[in-house]
Motif scaffolding. Sequence first.
Motif: not given
Lengths: 140, 552
Positions: B120-131, B133-142, B410-415
Amino acid sequence: MSMKKNLNLFFIGLIVFAALCSTGCAVRYNHARVGIVNNYDKNMVYVGLFIDEQSGDASGDMIVKVAPPARRPLPVGERDYLDLVWGGGYGSVKFAFSFGFYDASEDSYNVYDCSTDYLELEEGDEKVFRIDSTDDYFVN
Amino acid sequence: MKKPFLLIILFTLALPVFGIIDTNDYYDINLVEKNGTFNFESYKRSNYSYLFGGFDTNGYTEILGRMRLNIGPPELIGFYLVSEILFSNSDKRDAGGEFEKTGNTMLFYGEAYIGFKNKWTSVKFGFQNLISSDAIYHRLLLDDYSGPIFALRWSQLLSRYVDMDFIYSFIRPHQGEWSPNLTTLYKKSELYGKSLFVKKFNFRPLPWIRIGLSDSVYFLGENFNIWFMNPFSIYFITLSLNKFYDEKFGSGLNTGASDLKIGLDFQIGFNGWRVYGEFLVDDSDAFFLMFKYPIFPNRIGAVLGGEIRGYLFTRYLKPPKVAEFFLKNLYINFEYAITSKYVYSRDHVCNYEYVREEYQKAYDPRNPISQTELDRVQRVGNFIGYMYGNNADSIDIAVGWRNDLERTKDYGAEYQTDVYYDSFKKKKFVDRLFKFQLHYRHYRLGDERNIVAPYYMNEHYYYDVDPDLDSDGDGVKDNDTSNRETEFLRVVLEEGNIFDINFYSDIFRITRFVVGIETKFNFHWRTRLPRTSVESTDFVFRWEIASVITWF
């Protein structure tokens, strides 16, 4: 069998036709190269002023694109080049250099101190502006 | 049994044994390869170490080792820790400083964060790779291409129909006094902080349809801006309240250097097919977000892509067993990304370069910076968003095969709703892993990709010469319009083709440790001034090989 053969030939022909069409329709761009030579006795900064086919005619619409210098500053006796690219199918464009020399009293440059006249450039042109002083230059 | 054990010890001592990496023109360390479905991590094989060797025809050589640990103590259910460390020695990179003593072998960090997760929930704190959207190769915001960012990320399932995703990230810490006028900081050679706060809500009318709306602000100065911390705020309104707060509290919100971005993204698909996309609107402040002011062209970007997996077809076609094994594990994906001119560029007063490192002085139109300096700022991998920056596009196509495809997420942002639905799926872990992928990318870079100099300075030479110019003659100096419109690659100054062949295979396995080998053949053609009479093409071939230990 011959029906299949004809179908194959039709599809191969279609692919070749599409490839030829796409090659024929490929976008082409015009290109000109402009050089600047600092023949004055002080270091110089410059920018290119480029009016291409995107510009409107009215003064409020006029787009003068500022092309960044390749080197900054340009030492005495040295030269630089800028590559200009504009849409294929359009004729000539206009180009000028705006430049300024090192002002020791203010320890600064002002690239808008002086400028050359606008020169008409065609596809494939290579022109060099030789700047001899603040108001003296020649182009070849 | 002795020999394998000796090999294991050898590989372990030679830590971290390899992973395939990526390089840009500047040989930045820790660029995250965009391998999508081919990616390393698949369910429980989340720990790995590798030793990597890379060589190219430009004289580049690199020896690199990386170890990634994902530790989840059973006593603390849900809590886990991720840590990555790598070392690298490349003759194309000057590590400098302390690393001169180690013969230019530098140590570096990758992801390093603590997290808590359940369905139901996920919290991450620290240096992390962020994306973003669920795109495979490119994302625009992050985008994660250039590595991890320090952030707090909280993903929360609100219901089966809605989840939220908050990211409070510090791109760079603020160093120096805070002033809404960044020129002051520039003059003192201080570095201002860069932060990106993202609030996103994902709506799911059906489990296999996700529509995400994001409201984000990229702001400069102090990283903790309390006005942007409120998770239920709308940044457009927050910025608009500046004058009100100024009157009430005697000072504004320190939001003068803030850049709003709004995004829309989606993913639709299930059981072996999906399509996805992202749309980004980037603008300098609230007043220009509404597309009403013609003085600024719109700054937008879009991504559209999809993937099809073989088991979608074999489920219905029922081919012979051997053919089925081959076909069901085959995948193909496609993605197109494009950004308009001026996306990620700076505002006319403050500096919004959407990059990690920028030109560090106030832009002086009287003494403009050189093309070399511009290129350095705008190098691939320096952008927080799309790796190629503004006025660029790219097409990616990949065909691959991996024997665990049905179990590969699927390669994605793990919503969080994805995590929730995924928790109901049966999971089997393959004993042996074999992967193969052919990937092709075509990219184009347009003209005036200049994010350092404000775009109207690019076009209005007159503005530099005479800041009081009133070109439309209506008596108001700051409302002059431009006949420039939103542009996408009107003129292309560089284009490139990248073709790479990726291969990975397990070699042997002992208990939970698997030793494998990965290799990549990368062919890169780069054409400068394409489709002109002076076009020229460079070709670089790069070969990478890595020995890999994975465990779970």
